[in-house]
Design a protein around this motif. Structure first.
Motif, PDB file in Angstrom:
ATOM      1  N   ASN A 233      -2.553   2.386  10.074  1.00 57.45           N
ATOM      2  CA  ASN A 233      -3.541   1.660   9.402  1.00 57.45           C
ATOM      3  C   ASN A 233      -2.901   1.223   8.253  1.00 57.45           C
ATOM      4  O   ASN A 233      -2.090   1.756   7.513  1.00 57.45           O
ATOM      5  CB  ASN A 233      -4.801   2.495   8.887  1.00 57.45           C
ATOM      6  CG  ASN A 233      -5.728   3.028   9.804  1.00 57.45           C
ATOM      7  OD1 ASN A 233      -5.837   2.227  10.664  1.00 57.45           O
ATOM      8  ND2 ASN A 233      -5.944   4.165   9.902  1.00 57.45           N
ATOM      9  N   LEU A 234      -3.144   0.039   7.626  1.00 57.96           N
ATOM     10  CA  LEU A 234      -2.465  -0.619   6.674  1.00 57.96           C
ATOM     11  C   LEU A 234      -3.483  -0.898   5.563  1.00 57.96           C
ATOM     12  O   LEU A 234      -4.697  -1.306   6.021  1.00 57.96           O
ATOM     13  CB  LEU A 234      -1.720  -2.010   6.877  1.00 57.96           C
ATOM     14  CG  LEU A 234      -0.407  -1.660   7.841  1.00 57.96           C
ATOM     15  CD1 LEU A 234      -0.001  -3.085   8.149  1.00 57.96           C
ATOM     16  CD2 LEU A 234       0.376  -0.887   7.378  1.00 57.96           C
ATOM     17  N   ASN A 235      -3.100  -1.292   4.135  1.00 52.72           N
ATOM     18  CA  ASN A 235      -4.158  -1.476   2.897  1.00 52.72           C
ATOM     19  C   ASN A 235      -4.345  -2.934   3.293  1.00 52.72           C
ATOM     20  O   ASN A 235      -4.542  -3.311   2.044  1.00 52.72           O
ATOM     21  CB  ASN A 235      -3.454  -0.875   1.948  1.00 52.72           C
ATOM     22  CG  ASN A 235      -2.156  -1.628   1.628  1.00 52.72           C
ATOM     23  OD1 ASN A 235      -1.239  -2.031   2.434  1.00 52.72           O
ATOM     24  ND2 ASN A 235      -1.595  -1.755   0.382  1.00 52.72           N
ATOM     25  N   ILE A 236      -4.662  -3.369   4.198  1.00 51.83           N
ATOM     26  CA  ILE A 236      -5.322  -4.866   4.225  1.00 51.83           C
ATOM     27  C   ILE A 236      -6.631  -4.609   4.627  1.00 51.83           C
ATOM     28  O   ILE A 236      -7.314  -4.483   5.694  1.00 51.83           O
ATOM     29  CB  ILE A 236      -4.577  -5.592   5.254  1.00 51.83           C
ATOM     30  CG1 ILE A 236      -3.077  -5.906   4.736  1.00 51.83           C
ATOM     31  CG2 ILE A 236      -5.230  -7.058   5.153  1.00 51.83           C
ATOM     32  CD1 ILE A 236      -2.049  -6.437   5.692  1.00 51.83           C
TER      33      ILE A 236
ATOM     34  N   VAL B 151      -9.631  -4.852  12.565  1.00 50.12           N
ATOM     35  CA  VAL B 151     -10.174  -4.384  11.220  1.00 50.12           C
ATOM     36  C   VAL B 151     -11.279  -3.280  11.050  1.00 50.12           C
ATOM     37  O   VAL B 151     -12.185  -3.312  11.746  1.00 50.12           O
ATOM     38  CB  VAL B 151     -10.850  -6.042  10.647  1.00 50.12           C
ATOM     39  CG1 VAL B 151     -10.789  -5.557   8.994  1.00 50.12           C
ATOM     40  CG2 VAL B 151      -9.825  -6.983  10.749  1.00 50.12           C
ATOM     41  N   GLU B 152     -10.719  -2.358  10.635  1.00 48.82           N
ATOM     42  CA  GLU B 152     -11.474  -1.098  10.306  1.00 48.82           C
ATOM     43  C   GLU B 152     -11.846  -0.724   8.837  1.00 48.82           C
ATOM     44  O   GLU B 152     -11.307  -1.322   7.997  1.00 48.82           O
ATOM     45  CB  GLU B 152     -10.790  -0.022  10.984  1.00 48.82           C
ATOM     46  CG  GLU B 152     -10.482  -0.124  12.495  1.00 48.82           C
ATOM     47  CD  GLU B 152     -11.547  -0.377  13.574  1.00 48.82           C
ATOM     48  OE1 GLU B 152     -12.669   0.137  13.267  1.00 48.82           O
ATOM     49  OE2 GLU B 152     -11.335  -0.959  14.588  1.00 48.82           O
ATOM     50  N   PRO B 153     -12.738   0.047   8.589  1.00 50.33           N
ATOM     51  CA  PRO B 153     -13.035   0.590   7.246  1.00 50.33           C
ATOM     52  C   PRO B 153     -11.907   1.205   6.496  1.00 50.33           C
ATOM     53  O   PRO B 153     -11.476   1.333   5.466  1.00 50.33           O
ATOM     54  CB  PRO B 153     -14.156   1.665   7.571  1.00 50.33           C
ATOM     55  CG  PRO B 153     -14.926   1.191   8.819  1.00 50.33           C
ATOM     56  CD  PRO B 153     -13.820   0.691   9.598  1.00 50.33           C
ATOM     57  N   SER B 154     -11.014   1.619   7.438  1.00 50.43           N
ATOM     58  CA  SER B 154      -9.659   2.378   7.265  1.00 50.43           C
ATOM     59  C   SER B 154      -8.585   1.180   6.805  1.00 50.43           C
ATOM     60  O   SER B 154      -7.406   1.675   6.365  1.00 50.43           O
ATOM     61  CB  SER B 154      -9.226   3.386   8.082  1.00 50.43           C
ATOM     62  OG  SER B 154      -9.020   2.799   9.457  1.00 50.43           O
ATOM     63  N   GLY B 155      -8.904   0.027   7.134  1.00 50.90           N
ATOM     64  CA  GLY B 155      -7.895  -0.992   6.793  1.00 50.90           C
ATOM     65  C   GLY B 155      -7.592  -1.739   8.054  1.00 50.90           C
ATOM     66  O   GLY B 155      -8.367  -1.450   9.346  1.00 50.90           O
TER      67      GLY B 155
ATOM     68  N   GLU C 161       0.888   2.075   4.279  1.00 53.89           N
ATOM     69  CA  GLU C 161      -0.127   2.904   4.861  1.00 53.89           C
ATOM     70  C   GLU C 161      -0.963   3.603   3.740  1.00 53.89           C
ATOM     71  O   GLU C 161      -0.272   4.127   2.954  1.00 53.89           O
ATOM     72  CB  GLU C 161       0.311   3.825   5.962  1.00 53.89           C
ATOM     73  CG  GLU C 161       0.889   2.952   7.185  1.00 53.89           C
ATOM     74  CD  GLU C 161       1.703   4.136   8.049  1.00 53.89           C
ATOM     75  OE1 GLU C 161       1.087   5.174   8.456  1.00 53.89           O
ATOM     76  OE2 GLU C 161       2.809   3.959   8.329  1.00 53.89           O
ATOM     77  N   PRO C 162      -2.397   3.585   3.815  1.00 54.84           N
ATOM     78  CA  PRO C 162      -3.000   4.225   2.560  1.00 54.84           C
ATOM     79  C   PRO C 162      -2.578   5.899   2.536  1.00 54.84           C
ATOM     80  O   PRO C 162      -2.661   6.511   1.592  1.00 54.84           O
ATOM     81  CB  PRO C 162      -4.516   4.177   2.971  1.00 54.84           C
ATOM     82  CG  PRO C 162      -4.464   2.831   3.685  1.00 54.84           C
ATOM     83  CD  PRO C 162      -3.103   2.868   4.374  1.00 54.84           C
ATOM     84  N   GLU C 163      -2.373   6.426   3.646  1.00 60.35           N
ATOM     85  CA  GLU C 163      -1.917   7.890   3.729  1.00 60.35           C
ATOM     86  C   GLU C 163      -0.746   8.143   2.886  1.00 60.35           C
ATOM     87  O   GLU C 163      -0.624   9.147   2.556  1.00 60.35           O
ATOM     88  CB  GLU C 163      -1.734   8.329   5.077  1.00 60.35           C
ATOM     89  CG  GLU C 163      -2.582   7.989   6.228  1.00 60.35           C
ATOM     90  CD  GLU C 163      -2.797   6.787   6.583  1.00 60.35           C
ATOM     91  OE1 GLU C 163      -2.149   6.024   7.422  1.00 60.35           O
ATOM     92  OE2 GLU C 163      -4.063   6.281   6.295  1.00 60.35           O
ATOM     93  N   ASP C 164       0.128   6.927   2.682  1.00 56.12           N
ATOM     94  CA  ASP C 164       1.612   7.098   2.104  1.00 56.12           C
ATOM     95  C   ASP C 164       1.324   6.674   0.712  1.00 56.12           C
ATOM     96  O   ASP C 164       2.149   6.231  -0.069  1.00 56.12           O
ATOM     97  CB  ASP C 164       2.506   6.283   2.705  1.00 56.12           C
ATOM     98  CG  ASP C 164       2.867   6.732   4.166  1.00 56.12           C
ATOM     99  OD1 ASP C 164       2.466   7.987   4.289  1.00 56.12           O
ATOM    100  OD2 ASP C 164       3.339   6.031   4.813  1.00 56.12           O
ATOM    101  N   GLY C 165      -0.041   6.629   0.184  1.00 55.97           N
ATOM    102  CA  GLY C 165      -0.267   5.992  -1.158  1.00 55.97           C
ATOM    103  C   GLY C 165      -0.385   4.602  -1.434  1.00 55.97           C
ATOM    104  O   GLY C 165      -0.690   4.130  -2.808  1.00 55.97           O
ATOM    105  N   PHE C 166      -0.405   3.810  -0.420  1.00 50.12           N
ATOM    106  CA  PHE C 166      -0.502   2.474  -0.830  1.00 50.12           C
ATOM    107  C   PHE C 166      -2.098   2.113  -0.956  1.00 50.12           C
ATOM    108  O   PHE C 166      -2.932   2.457  -0.132  1.00 50.12           O
ATOM    109  CB  PHE C 166       0.134   1.664   0.512  1.00 50.12           C
ATOM    110  CG  PHE C 166       1.499   1.675   0.594  1.00 50.12           C
ATOM    111  CD1 PHE C 166       2.301   0.604  -0.076  1.00 50.12           C
ATOM    112  CD2 PHE C 166       2.081   2.718   0.945  1.00 50.12           C
ATOM    113  CE1 PHE C 166       3.684   0.629  -0.079  1.00 50.12           C
ATOM    114  CE2 PHE C 166       3.617   2.457   1.308  1.00 50.12           C
ATOM    115  CZ  PHE C 166       4.233   1.781   0.616  1.00 50.12           C
ATOM    116  N   GLU C 167      -2.462   1.384  -1.963  1.00 45.18           N
ATOM    117  CA  GLU C 167      -3.806   0.907  -2.098  1.00 45.18           C
ATOM    118  C   GLU C 167      -4.308  -0.351  -1.866  1.00 45.18           C
ATOM    119  O   GLU C 167      -3.449  -1.245  -2.125  1.00 45.18           O
ATOM    120  CB  GLU C 167      -4.118   1.464  -3.581  1.00 45.18           C
ATOM    121  CG  GLU C 167      -4.009   3.056  -3.723  1.00 45.18           C
ATOM    122  CD  GLU C 167      -4.384   3.393  -5.316  1.00 45.18           C
ATOM    123  OE1 GLU C 167      -5.101   2.564  -5.959  1.00 45.18           O
ATOM    124  OE2 GLU C 167      -3.888   4.622  -5.788  1.00 45.18           O
TER     125      GLU C 167
END
Length: 102
Positions: A10-13, A59-63, A96-102
């Motif tokens: 998942n990416l922060n897009i 495209v998902e709620p998680s990015g 990736e949001p899990e890696d701190g990318f917002e």
């Protein structure tokens, strides 16, 4: 190690980003190696689910979510290239949001 395995990222897009951003993402899709186009509205690279090797995005709620089936080194290279290109084109650091990318 050329074993075909599954990968998910998942990416922060985010879905709520403006159309202008999503149009740029669509352009990035087409630049990536293995692009074969949209199949039933879903972007695909290299093949489809019935093939040994493929990548698809949604495209998902998680990015922006990618699901791939390929060997680890090819996946690492491909997703790394996508993140770099997206960061350059979109103007914010893509990760990736899990890696701190917002």
């Amino acid at each position: 190690m050329n074993e075909i395995t599954s990968h998910q990222c998942n990416l922060n897009i985010w879905a709520h980003l403006p159309d202008k951003v999503w149009n740029r993402v669509a352009n990035i899709y087409e630049l990536m190696p293995g692009w074969i186009g949209y199949i039933d509205g879903i972007p695909h690279w290299f093949g489809q689910e019935e093939d040994d090797v493929y990548i698809q995005a949604s495209v998902e709620p998680s990015g922006l979510s990618f699901y791939a089936q390929m060997n680890q080194s090819d996946w690492d290279s491909w997703i790394g290239a996508f993140k770099l290109e997206a960061t350059k084109v979109l103007g914010f650091e893509v990760g990736e949001p899990e890696d701190g990318f917002e």
